[in-house]
Design a protein around this motif. Structure first.
Motif, PDB file in Angstrom:
ATOM      1  N   THR A  90       0.851  -1.180   0.000  1.00 58.82           N
ATOM      2  CA  THR A  90       0.000   0.000   0.000  1.00 58.82           C
ATOM      3  C   THR A  90       0.895   1.242   0.000  1.00 58.82           C
ATOM      4  N   GLU A 127       3.498   0.481   3.037  1.00 54.98           N
ATOM      5  CA  GLU A 127       3.132  -0.554   4.004  1.00 54.98           C
ATOM      6  C   GLU A 127       3.096  -1.877   3.250  1.00 54.98           C
ATOM      7  N   VAL A 128       3.791  -2.877   3.760  1.00 53.61           N
ATOM      8  CA  VAL A 128       3.869  -4.178   3.080  1.00 53.61           C
ATOM      9  C   VAL A 128       3.408  -5.267   4.035  1.00 53.61           C
ATOM     10  N   THR A 129       2.461  -6.069   3.572  1.00 53.21           N
ATOM     11  CA  THR A 129       1.967  -7.219   4.331  1.00 53.21           C
ATOM     12  C   THR A 129       2.249  -8.479   3.530  1.00 53.21           C
ATOM     13  N   VAL A 178       1.395 -12.395   3.107  1.00 49.05           N
ATOM     14  CA  VAL A 178       0.356 -13.374   3.425  1.00 49.05           C
ATOM     15  C   VAL A 178       0.716 -14.689   2.756  1.00 49.05           C
ATOM     16  N   PRO A 214      -1.965 -13.677   7.418  1.00 50.06           N
ATOM     17  CA  PRO A 214      -0.914 -12.657   7.313  1.00 50.06           C
ATOM     18  C   PRO A 214       0.276 -13.049   8.191  1.00 50.06           C
ATOM     19  N   ASP A 242       3.247 -11.119   8.461  1.00 52.91           N
ATOM     20  CA  ASP A 242       3.766  -9.934   9.135  1.00 52.91           C
ATOM     21  C   ASP A 242       3.457  -8.704   8.278  1.00 52.91           C
ATOM     22  N   THR A 243       3.486  -7.526   8.923  1.00 49.28           N
ATOM     23  CA  THR A 243       3.291  -6.247   8.253  1.00 49.28           C
ATOM     24  C   THR A 243       4.383  -5.284   8.697  1.00 49.28           C
ATOM     25  N   GLU A 244       4.923  -4.519   7.742  1.00 52.97           N
ATOM     26  CA  GLU A 244       6.015  -3.601   8.065  1.00 52.97           C
ATOM     27  C   GLU A 244       5.871  -2.345   7.199  1.00 52.97           C
ATOM     28  N   ASP A 245       6.261  -1.199   7.772  1.00 55.85           N
ATOM     29  CA  ASP A 245       6.307   0.057   7.016  1.00 55.85           C
ATOM     30  C   ASP A 245       7.742   0.341   6.575  1.00 55.85           C
ATOM     31  N   ARG A 296      -3.967  -9.498  15.042  1.00 56.47           N
ATOM     32  CA  ARG A 296      -3.599  -8.073  15.149  1.00 56.47           C
ATOM     33  C   ARG A 296      -4.690  -7.161  14.618  1.00 56.47           C
ATOM     34  N   THR A 350      -6.858  -7.788  12.343  1.00 58.29           N
ATOM     35  CA  THR A 350      -7.212  -8.045  10.949  1.00 58.29           C
ATOM     36  C   THR A 350      -7.915  -9.389  10.831  1.00 58.29           C
TER      37      THR A 350
END
Length: 415
Positions: free
Chosen positions: A130, A142-144, A146, A152, A154-157, A233, A235
């Protein structure tokens, strides 16, 4: 005595100046000596010790448009306030997916790495991006990640600031100023991969295959999968759990494998289209980055200046008003008048800074026009039957999958 003192001071100054120049290594001159003006760092080396290579799908990035909570559609008023040019951002959504693919491919730790129109495709891992911000100076994503079970991982900016002098260096003429952020994303996904055990990776590949088979023959493969709604988290997502694997010689599974190969053939063709899009837009997009980078810096400074001066100006008026209310002396009246005049000038400067921001934004908007992906109709063939696909990449992909599903159902009814 004064002459001697002057000479001593002069000697000290000269010796002081000389001491500022130091050498950190041997001097090398003459034939055979190679000196680099700006040595480039070595490319990062990745070591992947596994025989299991996961396939990665990178859907076109979410452009990050603000959404109206009431209508569910793009909030164009906020879009304008955020200085987002829609066509440019949509082009970036495709370009950033392609650049993420290129960075991931360099790790040589994955099977196929493909850019796809959306996440409605078959893969072991999905990299969902995103765009949080992009203005030629700053990029924030922002990267997730899956997996094929739907969970998912993990998610990281990620954020990167482009130096204002980046394009002054002729060596950077064909370089992407955003490249470091995509290398960071690739490193991030690579680290998530290497944290997986061999059993986890094989489980993902099995889940991918059975989910694909279930898409074409839900009744036949329903017993191999279970599905439930879970939350992680904050989601929510549908988690698919693999209960068992069909036999390798299962005739239905073998037919599904043929369809899957045709599906992958279409995705492979899409890569050519995305590559052409990337190549076609490289020139205008680099021009936009190069010409708007100073404007983006100026806009950021104008925005900061506007806000600072507006706050100080408003506080000046408040202080002047407070002085007028608390005293009637001549000195206080002078201070009140001076404070009010100074505040007025600051507010005027703030208005001018806001005008500079508007002009800079207009330049950025103007350069953002005309960048989009076009996909011409194409003809695909399967089992001696041709089908013409039209529309966007996503629409053509859905048409192709629908055609494959129809062919599978016809074959199943014939048998």
């Amino acid at each position: 005595m004064h002459l001697m003192s002057a000479l001593l001071i002069s000697l000290l100054l000269v010796s002081g100046c000389k001491s500022t120049t130091t050498r950190t290594g041997p001097i090398a001159v003459g034939p055979g000596v190679t000196q680099s003006q700006s040595p480039s760092p070595e490319a990062k080396r990745y070591t992947y010790n596994s025989d299991i290579y996961l396939d990665v799908a990178i859907p076109v990035f979410n452009p990050g448009f603000p959404i109206d909570d009431d209508t569910g559609h793009v909030d164009y008023q906020e879009l304008d306030e955020l200085d987002i040019w829609p066509q440019l951002r949509r082009a970036e959504a495709k370009r950033f997916a392609v650049e993420t693919k290129q960075a991931l491919a360099k790790t040589k730790a994955f099977g196929s790495v493909s850019v796809v129109p959306n996440a409605n495709t078959s893969a072991d891992l999905y990299v969902l991006g995103t765009i949080l911000h992009s203005d030629s100076e700053f990029i924030r994503l922002e990267v997730t990640v899956v997996d094929s079970s739907g969970e998912p991982i993990d998610t990281e900016d990620f954020e990167h600031q482009v130096s204002e002098s980046f394009f002054r260096d002729a060596m950077n003429q064909d370089k992407d100023p955003y490249e470091p952020v995509f290398v960071e994303v690739a490193d991030y996904v690579y680290e998530l991969l290497t944290d997986m055990s061999e059993q986890q990776k094989q489980q993902l590949k099995n889940t991918t295959l059975v989910r694909y088979a279930h898409y074409y023959a839900p009744d036949a493969f329903a017993g191999y999968l279970s599905q439930q709604l879970e939350s992680k988290r904050g989601t929510q997502f549908y988690k698919y759990e693999l209960n068992a694997m069909p036999a390798e010689n299962d005739p239905m599974l073998q037919r599904i494998e043929v369809l899957r190969n045709q599906d992958m053939l279409f995705v492979d063709r899409l890569q050519d289209h995305f590559a052409v899009f990337q190549h076609t837009t490289n020139g205008p997009y680099r021009k936009w980055q190069r010409e708007t980078l100073p404007e983006a810096v100026r806009a950021r400074e104008a925005r900061s200046e506007r806000n600072t001066k507006a706050v100080i100006g408003a506080l000046g008026f408040i202080a002047a008003l407070a002085l007028g209310n608390n005293s009637t002396s001549t000195s206080t009246a002078v201070a009140k008048t001076a404070g009010a005049l100074g505040s007025a000038w600051l507010l005027k400067d703030a208005y001018q800074a806001n005008e500079n921001l508007r002009v800079a934004s207009a330049v950025i908007d103007e350069m953002g026009q005309g960048l989009d992906l076009t996909l011409s109709p194409q003809v695909m063939e399967f089992n001696e039957q041709e089908v013409e696909l039209t529309g966007t990449a996503a629409e053509q992909y859905e048409q192709w999958k629908a055609h494959l599903r129809k062919m599978y159902q016809l074959e199943s009814s014939a048998n």
